[in-house]
Design an enzyme around this catalytic site. Structure first.
Site, mmCIF file in Angstrom:
data_model
loop_
_atom_site.group_PDB
_atom_site.id
_atom_site.type_symbol
_atom_site.label_atom_id
_atom_site.label_comp_id
_atom_site.label_asym_id
_atom_site.label_seq_id
_atom_site.Cartn_x
_atom_site.Cartn_y
_atom_site.Cartn_z
ATOM 1 N N TRP A 34 21.179 2.095 14.716
ATOM 2 C CA TRP A 34 20.288 3.254 14.669
ATOM 3 C C TRP A 34 21.015 4.514 14.191
ATOM 4 O O TRP A 34 20.415 5.577 14.092
ATOM 5 C CB TRP A 34 19.633 3.504 16.022
ATOM 6 N N GLU A 47 16.127 5.542 20.975
ATOM 7 C CA GLU A 47 16.285 6.343 22.201
ATOM 8 C C GLU A 47 15.424 5.791 23.339
ATOM 9 O O GLU A 47 15.838 5.781 24.490
ATOM 10 C CB GLU A 47 15.941 7.815 21.943
ATOM 11 N N LEU A 90 13.779 -6.755 27.894
ATOM 12 C CA LEU A 90 14.365 -5.404 27.920
ATOM 13 C C LEU A 90 13.993 -4.658 29.202
ATOM 14 O O LEU A 90 14.690 -3.735 29.606
ATOM 15 C CB LEU A 90 13.839 -4.575 26.743
ATOM 16 N N GLY A 91 12.876 -5.071 29.816
ATOM 17 C CA GLY A 91 12.462 -4.432 31.070
ATOM 18 C C GLY A 91 11.783 -3.088 30.842
ATOM 19 O O GLY A 91 11.684 -2.613 29.709
ATOM 20 N N TYR A 130 15.058 14.940 27.591
ATOM 21 C CA TYR A 130 16.228 14.350 26.937
ATOM 22 C C TYR A 130 15.849 13.718 25.585
ATOM 23 O O TYR A 130 16.462 14.006 24.553
ATOM 24 C CB TYR A 130 16.885 13.289 27.840
ATOM 25 N N ASP A 148 21.653 13.693 28.933
ATOM 26 C CA ASP A 148 21.403 12.486 29.734
ATOM 27 C C ASP A 148 22.532 12.330 30.755
ATOM 28 O O ASP A 148 23.359 13.238 30.917
ATOM 29 C CB ASP A 148 21.294 11.255 28.818
ATOM 30 N N CYS A 210 41.254 9.998 29.819
ATOM 31 C CA CYS A 210 41.554 11.371 29.404
ATOM 32 C C CYS A 210 42.601 11.422 28.287
ATOM 33 O O CYS A 210 42.590 12.344 27.468
ATOM 34 C CB CYS A 210 42.028 12.186 30.608
ATOM 35 N N CYS A 213 40.877 11.626 25.044
ATOM 36 C CA CYS A 213 39.753 12.568 24.968
ATOM 37 C C CYS A 213 40.076 13.745 24.040
ATOM 38 O O CYS A 213 41.078 14.439 24.239
ATOM 39 C CB CYS A 213 39.420 13.077 26.366
ATOM 40 N N THR A 309 14.838 -0.365 39.633
ATOM 41 C CA THR A 309 15.434 0.919 39.992
ATOM 42 C C THR A 309 15.266 1.228 41.483
ATOM 43 O O THR A 309 16.217 1.611 42.145
ATOM 44 C CB THR A 309 14.795 2.055 39.140
HETATM 45 FE FE1 SF4 Z 1 38.949 13.310 30.901
HETATM 46 FE FE2 SF4 Z 1 37.819 14.312 28.694
HETATM 47 FE FE3 SF4 Z 1 36.285 13.514 30.714
HETATM 48 FE FE4 SF4 Z 1 37.788 15.689 30.941
HETATM 49 S S1 SF4 Z 1 36.069 15.407 29.545
HETATM 50 S S2 SF4 Z 1 37.538 14.068 32.466
HETATM 51 S S3 SF4 Z 1 39.580 15.098 29.782
HETATM 52 S S4 SF4 Z 1 37.627 12.218 29.490
#
Ligand code: SF4
Length: 361
Positions: A34, A47, A90-91, A130, A148, A210, A213, A309
Site C-alpha cells: 500500500w 488503513e 481478518l476479523g 486517526y 495511533d 534506541c 533510532c 477485544t
Molecule cells: Fe528509544 Fe527512539 Fe523510542 Fe526514544 S523514541 S525510546 S530513543 S526508540
C-alpha cells in the site's frame, strides 16, 4: 493523573525530529504494497485493514482485495457475501461493512471520487480521527497528524510524557504538537515515518531499539532511562469470559451452519450452532433433540479459546453425526465453505474438524 507540561518540549523544538525521521524513513521504511502509490482508495483500504491487525496478516488480504475490488465503484456494487468472503479471517467484520457503506456514500455524494476535505473524510462510516488523518496526509498531502497507538508511544517516550495515553486529552495534545511541525512538502511521509518508527524501532511491550533510532538524540525517555516506564496506560477493565458449546453437526458430508443475530459481536455472520455454557453430553443431546437433529453418534470435538477485544470465548465442541439434514440449518458442502461462505476465525478450528473428517472418510 499526573499532568505534564509540554512547554519544555515545544521550547526544545520538536521540529528538529522532522529531518532525521524523514531521512531514516527514506532509507529504512519497509516496502509495503500500500506504499506503492498514494491513491486514496488504496490508502483507505489499507488503513482500515490495519486497524487492530498486524502488517504481515494484512499484506495478502490487501493484495487480493485490491486485485478483486479495484476501485470505489466496484466496492460499492460488491455483493455482501463476496465482501465478507474477502474479509474472512481478518476479523472485525464491521470494518468491511463500513467500508462498503462509505463506498456507496462516496458514489452518491461525490460521484465516486474520494473526498479530499478532512471533515468530509472524517464523516464517512468507519473513519475516525486517526484514519481521517492518515488519508488526508498520505493521499492528499495535508498537514493533519494521524495518531495511533504507535505514534502515541513514540510521542510519550520522546517527550517523557507521563500522562495516560488512553486519555483523549493526551492524544489531543500530541495531535496539536505534531500539527505544528508537519513538513508541508512531505506530509504523508512524515505520518508514515512516525508510524514506522513505532512499529519497527520504538517497540511496544519490549525494549525499544534506541541504538537504531534516528531521533534518539532528542528523546527524553532515553536521556532519563525511562523507556520501560513509558507510555503510561490506564488499566483496562478485565476481559469477560464466556463458555460455549459448539456443535459440529454433520450429515451426508455437509455441515450445519446458521446466521448470527444482526448487531453485536460477529452480527449477521455465519456460525456453527452453539449454546452458552459447557454442556455435558446429556444436555447436548437434549439441545440437539430440541433442534430436531437427534444424533446418530456424538463424540467430544476440539476445544478452542478465541480472544476478542472485550471478551474471550472458551469453546468446547461435540462432533455429531445426524440422520437427516434437518433443524432449520443451512447444510454446507466443503465447496460452499471454501468459495462462498465467510466463517469467522472463532469457528474455524471446528470447521477443520469437519473438513479433516471428510478427507479421512
Ligand atoms: Fe528509544 Fe527512539 Fe523510542 Fe526514544 S523514541 S525510546 S530513543 S526508540
Amino acid at each position: 493523573m499526573q499532568e505534564y507540561s509540554f512547554d519544555d518540549m515545544a521550547a526544545a523544538g520538536l521540529s528538529r525530529i522532522v529531518a532525521p525521521l524523514l531521512a531514516w524513513y527514506d532509507a529504512c521504511g519497509r516496502v509495503l504494497p500500500w506504499r506503492a502509490d498514494v491513491d486514496p482508495y488504496h490508502v483507505w483500504v489499507s488503513e482500515i485493514m490495519l486497524q487492530q491487525t498486524q502488517v504481515e496478516t494484512v499484506r495478502p488480504y490487501y493484495e487480493r482485495f485490491i486485485r478483486e475490488v479495484p476501485d470505489i465503484a466496484s466496492l460499492a456494487g460488491l455483493p455482501e457475501a463476496q465482501l465478507l468472503k474477502l474479509w474472512e479471517g481478518l476479523g472485525y467484520y464491521t470494518r468491511a461493512r463500513n467500508l462498503q457503506k462509505a463506498a456507496r456514500l462516496i458514489m452518491e455524494r461525490y460521484g465516486g471520487t474520494f473526498p479530499d476535505r478532512y471533515d468530509d473524510i472524517r464523516a464517512l462510516p468507519g473513519i475516525g480521527d486517526y484514519t481521517a488523518g492518515a488519508i488526508a496526509s498520505i493521499a492528499f498531502g495535508q498537514p493533519v497528524p494521524a495518531v495511533d497507538g504507535n505514534v502515541l508511544r513514540v510521542m510519550a517516550r520522546l517527550t517523557g510524557c507521563r500522562a495516560d495515553i488512553a486519555n483523549p486529552k493526551t492524544k489531543k495534545l500530541f495531535v496539536r504538537l505534531l500539527g505544528e511541525i508537519y513538513p508541508k512538502e512531505r506530509c504523508g511521509d512524515f505520518t508514515q515515518s512516525l508510524m514506522e518508527l513505532g512499529a519497527t524501532v520504538c517497540l511496544p511491550n519490549r525494549p525499544p531499539l534506541c541504538g537504531q533510532c534516528p531521533i534518539a538524540g532528542f528523546c527524553r525517555a532515553r536521556r532519563e532511562g525511562s523507556q520501560g516506564e513509558l507510555p503510561v496506560k490506564g488499566k483496562k477493565a478485565p476481559r469477560k469470559t464466556e463458555d460455549k458449546t459448539v456443535f459440529i453437526l454433520i450429515c451426508g458430508g455437509r455441515l450445519a451452519l446458521c446466521v448470527r443475530q444482526s448487531g453485536g459481536l460477529l452480527g449477521g455472520l455465519w456460525e456453527l450452532p452453539n449454546q452458552s455454557g459447557h454442556l455435558a453430553e446429556k444436555a447436548a443431546v437434549a439441545a440437539l433433540e430440541k433442534w430436531g437433529v437427534p444424533p446418530v453418534s456424538i463424540t467430544p470435538g476440539p476445544s478452542h479459546k478465541h480472544v476478542f477485544t472485550h471478551i474471550e470465548w472458551r469453546m468446547k465442541s461435540y462432533i455429531v453425526h445426524c440422520a437427516a439434514p434437518a433443524g432449520g440449518f443451512v447444510w454446507a458442502t466443503g465447496e460452499m465453505l471454501a468459495d462462498e461462505m465467510a466463517i469467522p476465525s472463532a469457528f474455524r478450528p471446528f470447521l477443520r474438524a469437519f473438513l479433516n473428517g471428510r478427507e479421512e472418510s
